[in-house]
Motif scaffolding. Structure first.
Motif, PDB file in Angstrom:
ATOM      1  N   SER A  53      90.544  75.092 -13.261  1.00  0.00           N
ATOM      2  CA  SER A  53      89.279  75.388 -12.602  1.00  0.00           C
ATOM      3  C   SER A  53      88.102  74.950 -13.465  1.00  0.00           C
ATOM      4  CB  SER A  53      89.207  76.882 -12.333  1.00  0.00           C
ATOM      5  OG  SER A  53      87.880  77.279 -12.187  1.00  0.00           O
ATOM      6  N   GLY A  54      87.239  74.127 -12.871  1.00  0.00           N
ATOM      7  CA  GLY A  54      86.049  73.687 -13.587  1.00  0.00           C
ATOM      8  C   GLY A  54      86.303  72.616 -14.611  1.00  0.00           C
ATOM      9  N   LYS A  76      84.953  75.096  -9.584  1.00  0.00           N
ATOM     10  CA  LYS A  76      85.362  76.339 -10.251  1.00  0.00           C
ATOM     11  C   LYS A  76      85.979  77.291  -9.234  1.00  0.00           C
ATOM     12  CE  LYS A  76      82.486  76.329 -14.300  1.00  0.00           C
ATOM     13  NZ  LYS A  76      81.169  76.608 -14.832  1.00  0.00           N
ATOM     14  N   TRP A  77      87.158  76.952  -8.764  1.00  0.00           N
ATOM     15  CA  TRP A  77      87.872  77.810  -7.841  1.00  0.00           C
ATOM     16  C   TRP A  77      89.010  78.491  -8.581  1.00  0.00           C
ATOM     17  CZ3 TRP A  77      88.341  73.504  -3.592  1.00  0.00           C
ATOM     18  CH2 TRP A  77      87.101  73.366  -2.952  1.00  0.00           C
ATOM     19  N   LYS A  78      89.200  79.778  -8.238  1.00  0.00           N
ATOM     20  CA  LYS A  78      90.238  80.527  -8.940  1.00  0.00           C
ATOM     21  C   LYS A  78      91.613  79.951  -8.661  1.00  0.00           C
ATOM     22  CE  LYS A  78      88.140  84.976  -9.695  1.00  0.00           C
ATOM     23  NZ  LYS A  78      87.703  86.145  -8.941  1.00  0.00           N
TER      24      LYS A  78
END
Lengths: 408, 378
Positions: free
Chosen positions: B68-69, B60-62
């Motif tokens: 993400s995720g 979950k990285w911006k």
């Protein structure tokens, strides 16, 4: 490198070779025991020479607790005794107390109890059949049967508020009436459930490997089965048509139409098939009971036994007093001074009996249980002796030994 | 690898190309295993009406934006499994034979890797390296020697030593049971397997796996050449070989050395951490190799009716490995499907099946094949 067992002169061996048996510890932590059982086995190669089951790893003192808890409190303990069929245990215990106190239940209560008991029987049998398949290596069947049990647990949750530790029974009735949406959902379940059964049977009934693993395995004849005290599906699979629901009818079972399933073979396959057919009979019973389900109260109209309505407790003096008397320690139910009762119901595993002695108070003087698993398990050594190691696993799961019921 | 190097004569680029083939082949097969584990979990889940792994995917990285995720259908699950196993304590039981206990997992893994060296997963291409038209051939096979089928079977049989030693060295009765079962099972099923391979060798008239593949094609008869495949010419041998392939790779309904319900874990009861992972990977590796053998012996290897089996040019030659992979996947799919459908035999029933049914049938198959070949003067 493994240790070798005692030398046995009675076992044939070559001239120069000394053959020894191998002692193996099957359990208490073993994936096939489904609980904490220990089986000491003496093996000669893959063959089982001797079996020595040891119980007591889960000793919980349930029966002793019965001498300290009031009957309604003890209901909570009964659903821990057989975690596969908690509702049957709940109702079985309060049924004994009701017989002791000579209580006539309301018709609605009797019907709801029958429905819930049969649903529990389905939940137990379907998992047992799945486990039987899993222990033979067919893991998929187990997960299919878990799907069905999930649906049942949803039903139980709706009715009792809990999925496993239901504690739903009360002396003289039940915790509460079933919610109105229970009946349609229950009907939906019994409409769909036979299809799931058919699917499981398609997977196994004509499967050569499954049949080879189950036919003639852990066989017991009717006479031996009866003398060992087997009951339930294990006894009926040996050809003895004994079912407490028919032999000693309780609630409304004698008014309902169902068959007592028997088979003559007495082997693992027979037990599997008896369970499968019993689930169909349960479906029959449930649909009849749902059709006849009368309206009216679920609790008897006797405030000396069941708690009064909450609203009445808040508004009426008499209700408050009876409520107080029922729940306070040292008061509560009035029982006979020297009451003794043995009462039994048909739990999924067989005859679940309760022997209760009372001394006039609301707490039992003696509360003893006749758990079906305990007696079913006693026949295990005789069944598996001379067989193979893998047969022990098949036998254990076909007996459906519940450790919580075994060591009480 | 060095075997391949010895066989090469001539242009230095030839060495380079062969090295690339070796590296690519091993890289692909090692990548197949995690994918296979993922596929097995996913298919098991679908058969059992579950979802299987769905969560282990992108973090979950911006920076990843909308991705993400994202669970990626749980594709990274095998990676997570491996990390878990690596981080576990590397445990050796007291009174276990430490050397053998450590050696056993490697003894499973290495021979199976050897077996892959002789599998032809494509034909290869001619590389023209100068204007005069001088060329050399690059084969999509790590090493091509005349007795490939014998080498593959011999290498696969060695793998059982790992199971036996592992079970015996761990000083555990269940482990020992698994070890004994593994060796007994291997002996019973290898006999039948070798006999059906014998029939195939007689039919094709060669021990060379590449030659065997080419014997299963006939460009002249177009699509009908599918009936030249071993599985149509020798259906009995095909069925027996498949059964034996299941038994050899210790998969349900023949997973006796492991037999979770009876022997807890059998030979790997005491194993944990990377040592267990080696056994685990070895099992999957074995499955892939067995599938490769089935495809090569019975399903026409890299060839497909309608495709030129020996195209010669680089681009056209790439079709071979793709077809080969597709066929292997079909067989691996059957492996998984069977595992999650059938129960396990009992050990004596397994022995009965091996000695009383498969070996006599395989023997009869050899005799009948010999008779037919003799009568038709082939």
């Amino acid at each position: 490198m493994a240790e070798i067992g005692v030398q046995r002169p009675d076992i044939e061996a070559g001239e120069d070779i000394t053959t020894r048996t191998l002692n193996i510890n099957f359990g208490p932590q073993h994936p096939a025991t489904h609980g904490t059982l220990r089986v000491k086995m003496e093996l000669l190669g893959e063959n089982v020479v001797n079996v020595d089951p040891e119980i007591g790893f889960l000793h919980t003192g349930f029966e002793k607790l019965g001498e300290y808890h009031t009957f309604n409190q003890f209901v909570c303990t009964t659903d821990r005794m057989n975690y596969m069929s908690p509702l049957c245990n709940n109702f079985g215990f309060v049924h004994a107390v009701e017989e002791l106190l000579d209580i006539e239940l309301t018709p609605r209560c009797q019907h709801v109890r029958v429905i819930l008991c049969e649903l529990t029987r389905i939940a137990d049998h379907v998992i047992c059949c799945g486990l039987q398949a899993m222990d033979l290596g067919a893991f998929t069947v187990l997960l299919w049967s878990f799907i069905e049990r999930e649906k049942l647990y949803d039903l139980f949750e709706m009715v009792t508020g809990a999925r496993l530790t239901t504690s739903y029974a009360r002396v003289g009735g039940m915790l509460q009436d079933v919610p109105p949406e229970f009946v349609p959902r229950c009907r939906k379940f019994i409409r769909e459930f036979p299809l799931a059964l058919k699917e499981i049977e398609k997977m196994l009934n004509r499967n050569r490997i499954f049949l080879d693993r189950t036919i003639g395995i852990a066989q017991v004849n009717g006479e031996d089965a009866a003398s060992y005290g087997l009951s339930g599906p294990c006894l009926r699979a040996a050809g003895v048509a004994y079912d407490v629901r028919r032999a000693r009818p309780y609630w409304v079972y004698d008014e309902l139409d169902f068959d007592v399933i028997t088979r003559d073979e007495g082997d693992v396959l027979a037990r599997f098939k008896v369970r499968m057919d019993e689930m169909r009979e349960s479906v029959k019973i449930i649909s009849q009971a749902l059709d006849r389900l009368p309206s009216g109260p679920v609790n008897i109209d006797d405030w000396k036994i069941v708690l009064p309505e909450k609203a009445a407790v808040y508004t009426q003096m008499e209700s408050l007093i009876t409520h107080f008397k029922l729940v306070m320690k040292g008061h509560g139910l009035k029982t006979p001074k020297r009451g003794k009762i043995y009462s039994c119901t048909e739990s999924p595993n067989g005859e679940l009996g309760w022997y209760i002695e009372t001394d006039g108070t609301a707490v039992g003087y003696r509360v003893r249980c006749r758990p079906p698993s305990y007696l079913n398990y006693s026949a295990m050594p005789q069944m598996v002796k001379g067989g193979y190691l893998a047969d022990v696993v098949a036998c254990l799961s076909s007996l459906n030994v519940i450790a919580g019921e075994l060591d009480r | 690898m060095f075997l391949a190097a010895f066989a090469i004569e001539g242009h230095p680029l030839n060495y380079l190309f062969n090295a690339i083939v070796v590296i690519v082949a091993f890289a692909v097969i090692m990548q197949v295993i995690p994918f296979m584990i993922w596929l097995e979990r996913k298919m098991a889940a679908w058969i059992q009406l579950r979802d299987g792994p769905t969560k282990v995917g992108l973090p979950k990285w911006k920076i990843l934006g909308p991705l993400s995720g994202w669970g990626m259908f749980g594709l990274l699950q095998p990676l997570a499994d491996m990390f878990k196993l690596i981080l576990k304590e590397d445990f050796v039981p007291r009174r276990a034979s430490k050397v053998l206990f450590t050696l056993a997992p490697a003894l499973v893994f290495v021979p199976i890797a050897f077996a892959f060296a002789v599998i032809p997963f494509g034909d290869g291409f001619n590389f023209v390296y100068d204007d005069a038209g001088n060329s050399f051939t690059v084969r999509y096979q790590i090493v091509d020697f005349g007795v490939g089928v014998l080498f593959a079977l011999a290498a696969l049989s060695l793998a059982v030593h790992g199971l036996s030693l592992g079970g015996w060295a761990s000083n555990n009765k269940f482990g020992m049971f698994g070890a004994v079962r593994a060796s007994a099972q291997l002996i019973s099923y290898e006999a039948a397997m070798f006999m059906v391979v014998l029939a195939m060798v007689m039919l094709y008239g060669t021990l060379d796996l590449r030659e065997m593949t080419l014997r299963q094609t006939d460009v002249g008869i177009g699509l009908l050449s599918i009936f030249k495949w071993g599985m149509f010419q020798q259906p009995v041998a095909f069925v027996i070989f498949c059964i034996c392939a299941f038994a050899e790779s210790n998969r349900l309904p023949f997973d006796f050395p492991e037999a979770e319900a009876e022997l807890i874990g059998g030979y790997h009861t005491e194993y944990g951490s990377m040592k267990f992972a080696m056994f685990f990977l070895g099992e999957y590796y074995g499955m892939v190799i067995q599938a490769c053998l089935v495809v090569t012996l019975f399903m026409g290897g890299w060839t497909l009716p309608g495709l030129d089996p020996t195209p010669g040019t680089f681009l056209a030659s790439l079709a071979g490995p793709l077809v080969f992979c597709a066929k292997v996947s079909i067989f691996l799919w059957i492996y998984i499907q069977v595992r999650w459908t059938l129960p396990r035999f009992r050990f004596d029933q397994l022995m009965n099946l091996g000695w009383k049914k498969l070996i006599p049938i395989a023997l009869a198959n050899v005799v009948i094949t010999a008779l037919i070949l003799n009568l038709t003067n082939r």
